[in-house]
Write an enzyme that holds these catalytic residues in place. Structure first.
Site, PDB file in Angstrom:
ATOM      1  N   GLU A 413      37.947  42.949  35.715  1.00  0.00           N
ATOM      2  CA  GLU A 413      37.005  43.306  34.652  1.00  0.00           C
ATOM      3  C   GLU A 413      37.703  44.023  33.493  1.00  0.00           C
ATOM      4  O   GLU A 413      37.371  45.145  33.143  1.00  0.00           O
ATOM      5  CB  GLU A 413      35.879  44.194  35.210  1.00  0.00           C
ATOM      6  CG  GLU A 413      34.943  43.446  36.140  1.00  0.00           C
ATOM      7  CD  GLU A 413      33.963  42.534  35.424  1.00  0.00           C
ATOM      8  OE1 GLU A 413      34.049  42.427  34.172  1.00  0.00           O
ATOM      9  OE2 GLU A 413      33.141  41.914  36.109  1.00  0.00           O
ATOM     10  N   GLU A 483      34.454  37.901  44.311  1.00  0.00           N
ATOM     11  CA  GLU A 483      33.417  38.827  44.776  1.00  0.00           C
ATOM     12  C   GLU A 483      32.151  38.018  44.972  1.00  0.00           C
ATOM     13  O   GLU A 483      31.809  37.182  44.125  1.00  0.00           O
ATOM     14  CB  GLU A 483      33.135  39.938  43.737  1.00  0.00           C
ATOM     15  CG  GLU A 483      34.283  40.901  43.557  1.00  0.00           C
ATOM     16  CD  GLU A 483      34.012  41.980  42.493  1.00  0.00           C
ATOM     17  OE1 GLU A 483      32.837  42.308  42.227  1.00  0.00           O
ATOM     18  OE2 GLU A 483      35.005  42.471  41.935  1.00  0.00           O
TER      19      GLU A 483
HETATM   20  C1  IPT Z   1      31.804  43.900  39.821  1.00  0.00           C
HETATM   21  C2  IPT Z   1      33.058  44.716  39.885  1.00  0.00           C
HETATM   22  O1  IPT Z   1      34.191  43.895  39.797  1.00  0.00           O
HETATM   23  C3  IPT Z   1      33.159  45.535  41.122  1.00  0.00           C
HETATM   24  O2  IPT Z   1      34.187  46.475  40.951  1.00  0.00           O
HETATM   25  C4  IPT Z   1      31.875  46.218  41.420  1.00  0.00           C
HETATM   26  O3  IPT Z   1      31.576  47.078  40.383  1.00  0.00           O
HETATM   27  C5  IPT Z   1      30.794  45.196  41.527  1.00  0.00           C
HETATM   28  O4  IPT Z   1      30.681  44.507  40.318  1.00  0.00           O
HETATM   29  C6  IPT Z   1      29.449  45.821  41.797  1.00  0.00           C
HETATM   30  O5  IPT Z   1      29.421  46.649  42.877  1.00  0.00           O
HETATM   31  S1  IPT Z   1      31.517  43.601  38.121  1.00  0.00           S
HETATM   32  C7  IPT Z   1      29.875  43.140  37.872  1.00  0.00           C
HETATM   33  C8  IPT Z   1      29.681  43.022  36.375  1.00  0.00           C
HETATM   34  C9  IPT Z   1      29.503  41.879  38.471  1.00  0.00           C
END
Ligand code: IPT
Length: 970
Positions: A413, A483
């Site tokens: 990010e 993720e």
């Molecule tokens: C995403 C991040 O990469 C991660 O660090 C964490 O913040 C997660 O979200 C939420 O828990 S970024 C998000 C804009 C999808």
């Protein structure tokens, strides 16, 4: 000697000065080392320049200073307090400037050299991690200063050492220019949080070295070449290898994979030092549009791991790191993304040893710049590029000798920009043996993998089918979800549906659940604290508690679900049920055959094991499957609903789990359940004694005015009525930006949390007591017409609930069922899904058996309390003296507080047991989803407001038996 009083370096975008060039990390060698971990003198100032640097001088008296433990974060040791923000910078964004209020920790440590410390050679002083910026002095001489919190920095100090009374002084600032590059979603935790080590550097000692160990799957050979800055020899006794550095040698080897982590012990010896090597031969390549290791595509069953300990924050000890790895291996996880910084280096040793694929991610995130449309983003500003390259180099050089690391990640990010491209180019040039990842690179210009976060199932399917379009380079690349499945609170839902997609489409090479562990901080009053609990002016609440483990590393139901969904062996019935007498076994490993596993069967009737035995399964190769004959149904098995349960267990002890550890299981229904039948043979009658307003029907005594039961078989029952409300989960509430998926808000706006129950009629009929009601919220025209119909055969009471929506229901219901209170209940027994909670889209790990627990034991301790603990597919349950059978099976929840209390609680400690046990019997629940960051439940898991009918049969248990049930732990 002179002391600078300047603090200009704090706001300098450059990575620092004075440190040695980065090099490979290794834990041990025959050179001496001295750990400087332990108790240090500590002084906290509110600003960077509050104190001069005279404390660094020899002879300074720090006698009145506090003490802190290194490694550690001072804010977790009683000095100041932690701050949690997701992506917002907790200071004004004016790069590279930082606030005047800049907590600054001066650290002092006086040490003697051990008696046997060699007089010759030099010495290195290594810091494995300091947040966010440090300036160092040894014996009054300044060594330099550095940024890059989760990266190592080493200084040459040999010329400054003396046998005794060495004074090491470290000034640490919470905020620095580096903070702009470290905006990860986590607690801001300043301090010297990783090891500090003094290393003896003999003349001609090992400096940097690069172990190249590839594997050729066609010839079955490995090629080893160790490039070393200081020439020497490399020996690997098991391979008969003894070669000069820089010289390649090819020998037959067993390859390293995460499933078969074969390491060969070797030694790199230069004139002055012998460094142990742990060599894993493996080749990572992009071919046919796929990530292949040793010629075969891999499927990542991964997690994102932040370093976390509820007392020590990111200062992890080896035992905790090992616990993480063992928990991962035992839960079938095969991959880790080190979100979002290189972990403690020892963690990667463990990944090599136990076998985990690693995406090693650089310490880089500039997420807060999204608030200003990414204007001034450091990764797109050449002034910052040296710092970015320094970070890339410190990661790659430190970790390049780990076979487990298969992909480098530029960071997380951070938007887009030239600095990222420069990092990718540098990494590609330095290490051609691995791939480069960065999720923010939408066109995959700089990267080798198309990576996304939180894409929903439909989009992932399109990508899998190659229908997603996009730039040509991207279309040719494999896909991973770096993720997905946001594990905040109850959930994540939908894991099984993702896994099906990964298994069907080759291009989809798996994903990494967000995230491994809740970052809750142990708190004397709150249990575990989260954002806002330390009075932060800006914070993101419990968004920091979104892991598969609770902060104390107890697995959450989400981890148990993930373990089941990603199990590497599929055990399924080929036809519609196990009555066919065969089971299909499929090897889902990428590399290993099934020879390490043993298979067993058990035959269960009504959840009780009738017989069990072993099953002989061929040592299938990866991807192969076989139809395996089950034994004949055990002679004399009683009638009733029957299942085969087939398990794959470890055939012998492994380094990560003992023999008999269950790796995979499957349950095959044999015969269906007979639903309870209650002949309506009893007439409702006025209670004895006039004027007491009672109606009796079989074992039930009802309030004649309301038609509600007062006792069943003498057991007092209070407040029985329809219930549609659940204490909203983090996923129900949804993330702030998920406006149309915030069901919790929609439900509350409708008023589903304050339904009114209007009584329309209590009808005493020939064979039934019928209660007609309308259940609806204030201010709305919609409602649920609800009829409760009670019948009895004299011994048992049957309740049939019929509901029909009135008006225009556009949102799903949270739940649909009844709730009531029992005066006393503790032990709970049931036949149905267990042992843990399960909801419509989180039910893969729920196994049909007999279970027993207690009301307290049925609660899932989410850090922020919310709906939890439902057991699915319950055929019957016994608690508080009642036996309840469902037609059809139901979800069972029991707790010592009301849903309203649960809904209002912010921490576990807000939940105070009352005198009543509140029981919910749900015909249906709305799915869980993962919209606390990702997609909502798939439509098939929505609980639509539609006409529904469901029944429960109530009777009494004389006493809840304490006989242990066979099935509980098996
Ligand atoms: C995403 C991040 O990469 C991660 O660090 C964490 O913040 C997660 O979200 C939420 O828990 S970024 C998000 C804009 C999808």
């Amino acid at each position: 000697m002179s002391f600078r009083t300047t603090t200009a370096y704090v706001e300098d975008v450059s990575p620092g000065s004075g440190a040695l060039p980065p090099r490979a990390w290794y834990a041990s060698s025959d050179a001496k080392s001295l750990s400087l971990n332990g108790s240090w003198r500590f002084r906290l100032s509110a600003t960077a320049d509050a104190e001069d640097d005279s404390f660094a001088a020899e002879g300074y008296d720090a006698g009145d200073w506090a003490e802190v433990t290194v490694p550690g974060h001072w804010v977790l040791q009683g000095h100041g307090s932690p701050v949690y923000t997701n992506h917002l910078y907790p200071f004004p964004v004016d790069p590279p400037r930082v606030p005047t209020e800049n907590p600054t920790g001066d650290h002092l440590r006086v040490f003697d050299l051990p008696a046997d410390w060699p007089a010759d050679g030099g010495a290195g002083l290594r810091f494995d991690g300091v947040e966010s910026c440090a300036r160092i002095w040894l014996n009054g001489t300044e060594l330099g200063e550095f940024k890059g919190s989760r990266l190592p920095h080493e200084f040459a100090v040999g010329h400054l050492l003396k046998p005794a009374g060495n004074v090491l002084a470290v000034r640490v600032h919470q905020w620095s220019a580096g903070s702009y590059l470290e905006d990860q979603d986590q607690w801001w935790l300043p301090g010297i949080f990783r090891d500090v080590t003094l290393l003896h550097r003999p003349a001609d000692s090992v400096r940097d070295f690069f172990v190249h160990a590839s594997y050729d799957h066609v010839s079955g050979t490995g090629t080893l070449r160790v490039d070393s800055e200081v020439p020497g020899r490399v020996t690997v006794p098991d391979l008969g290898v003894d070669v000069a550095t820089g010289e390649p040698v090819t020998v037959p080897v067993e390859p390293w994979t995460a499933e078969t982590p074969r390491l060969y012990d070797g030694v790199l010896a230069t004139g002055g030092e012998r460094v142990p090597l742990r060599i894993g031969f493996r080749t990572v390549a992009l071919s046919d549009g796929l990530i292949k290791v040793n010629g075969r595509p891999v499927l990542f069953r991964g997690v994102n791991r932040h370093e976390w300990h509820p007392e020590r924050g990111r200062a992890l000890d080896l035992a905790t790191m090992r616990e993480d790895v063992l928990l991962m291996k035992r839960h079938n996880i095969n991959a880790v993304r080190t979100s979002h910084y290189p972990p403690h280096p020892a963690f990667l040793d463990l990944c090599d040893e136990y076998g985990l694929w690693v995406i090693d991610e650089c310490d880089l995130e500039t997420h807060g710049f999204t608030e200003q449309g990414w204007r001034d983003n450091p990764v797109d500003d050449d002034r910052w590029t040296p710092a970015l390259l320094d970070r890339a180099a410190r990661m790659v050089e430190r970790d390049k000798n780990h076979p487990s690391v298969v992909i480098w990640s530029l960071g997380n990010e951070a938007g887009t920009g030239r600095g990222l491209t420069a990092m990718a180019e540098w990494i590609h040039g330095r290490d051609t043996s691995r791939l480069v990842h960065y999720e923010g690179d939408a066109g995959c210009r700089d990267t080798d993998v198309y990576s996304r976060m939180y894409a929903d199932h439909a989009e992932v399917e399109r990508i899998g089918r190659g229908l997603d379009g996009g730039p040509r380079r991207r279309r040719e690349l494999p896909f991973i979800l770096c993720e997905y499945a946001h594990a905040m609170g109850n959930g994540p839902g939908g894991l099984a549906d993702y896994q099906r997609l990964f298994e069907v489409h080759d291009r989809l090479q798996g994903g990494f659940v967000w995230e491994w562990i809740d970052h809750g901080i142990a708190h004397p009053e709150l249990g575990f604290a989260y954002g806002g609990d330390f009075g932060e002016e800006l914070h993101d609440g419990n968004f920091v508690c979104d892991g598969l483990l609770f902060p104390d590393r107890q697995p959450s139901p989400g981890l148990v679900e993930y373990q089941k969904v990603i199990e590497p062996v599929a055990i399924t019935a080929d036809g519609t049920d196990g009555a066919a007498g065969t089971v299909r076994i499929t090897n889902g490993y990428d590399f290993a055959d099934l020879s390490a596993l043993a298979f067993s069967w058990s035959y269960e009737v009504e959840g009780e094991t009738v017989d069990r035995g072993t099953l002989s399964v061929p040592a299938l190769a990866p991807g192969e499957s076989a139809e395996v004959k089950l034994p004949a149904v055990p002679a004399g098995a009683p009638a009733g609903e029957a299942h085969w349960t087939v398990r794959a267990v470890l055939a012998s002890d492994t380094p990560w789990a003992p023999k008999d550890h269950v790796v995979a299981w499957g349950q095959l229904p044999v015969s269906a359940r007979r639903v309870p039948y209650v002949a309506a043979t009893t007439r409702p009658a006025p209670g004895d004694g006039d004027g007491d307003g009672e109606i009796t029907l079989g074992p039930g005594v009802f309030d004649a005015r309301t038609g509600a039961p007062r006792t069943i078989g003498g057991v007092p029952v209070t407040g029985l009525r329809l219930d549609v409300w659940r204490a909203t989960t983090d996923n129900d509430d949804g993330a702030a930006w998920q406006s149309d998926l915030r069901y919790g808000l929609l439900w509350r706006t409708l008023g589903l949390h304050r339904m009114r129950h209007r009584l329309d009629a209590v009808e005493v009929g020939e064979d039934a007591l019928t209660v007609r009601t309308r259940v609806a919220p204030a201010a709305r025209e919609l409602g649920l017409s609800t009829v409760y119909r009670w019948t009895s055969d004299g011994d048992r009471l049957r309740l049939t609930v019929s509901t029909a929506p009135d008006g225009d229901w556009t949102v799903p219901l949270p739940r649909l069922g009844i709730r009531f209170g029992l005066a006393a209940a503790d032990a709970v027994r049931w036949y149905g899904g267990g042992p843990g909670e399960a909801y419509p889209d989180t039910r893969s790990a729920s196994r049909i058996a007999r279970w027993q627990s207690t009301v307290d034991g049925m609660q899932t301790p989410y850090v922020r309390p919310q709906e939890n603990g439902a057991r699915a597919d319950v055929r019957w349950a016994e608690l508080g003296g009642l036996r309840i059978e469902g037609d059809p099976a139901f979800f069972l929840t029991a707790r010592r507080w009301t849903t309203e209390h649960l809904d209002a609680a912010a921490h576990r400690t807000d939940l105070v047991p009352g005198d009543t046990v509140w029981v919910n019997l749900d015909h249906a629940q709305h799915g869980i989803g993962s919209q606390s960051c990702g997609p909502a439940p798939l439509p098939r898991y929505h609980l639509r407001a539609e006409p529904a009918e469901f029944s429960f049969v109530f009777s009494t248990t004389k006493s809840v038996s304490s006989t242990p049930l066979q099935n509980l732990s098996s």
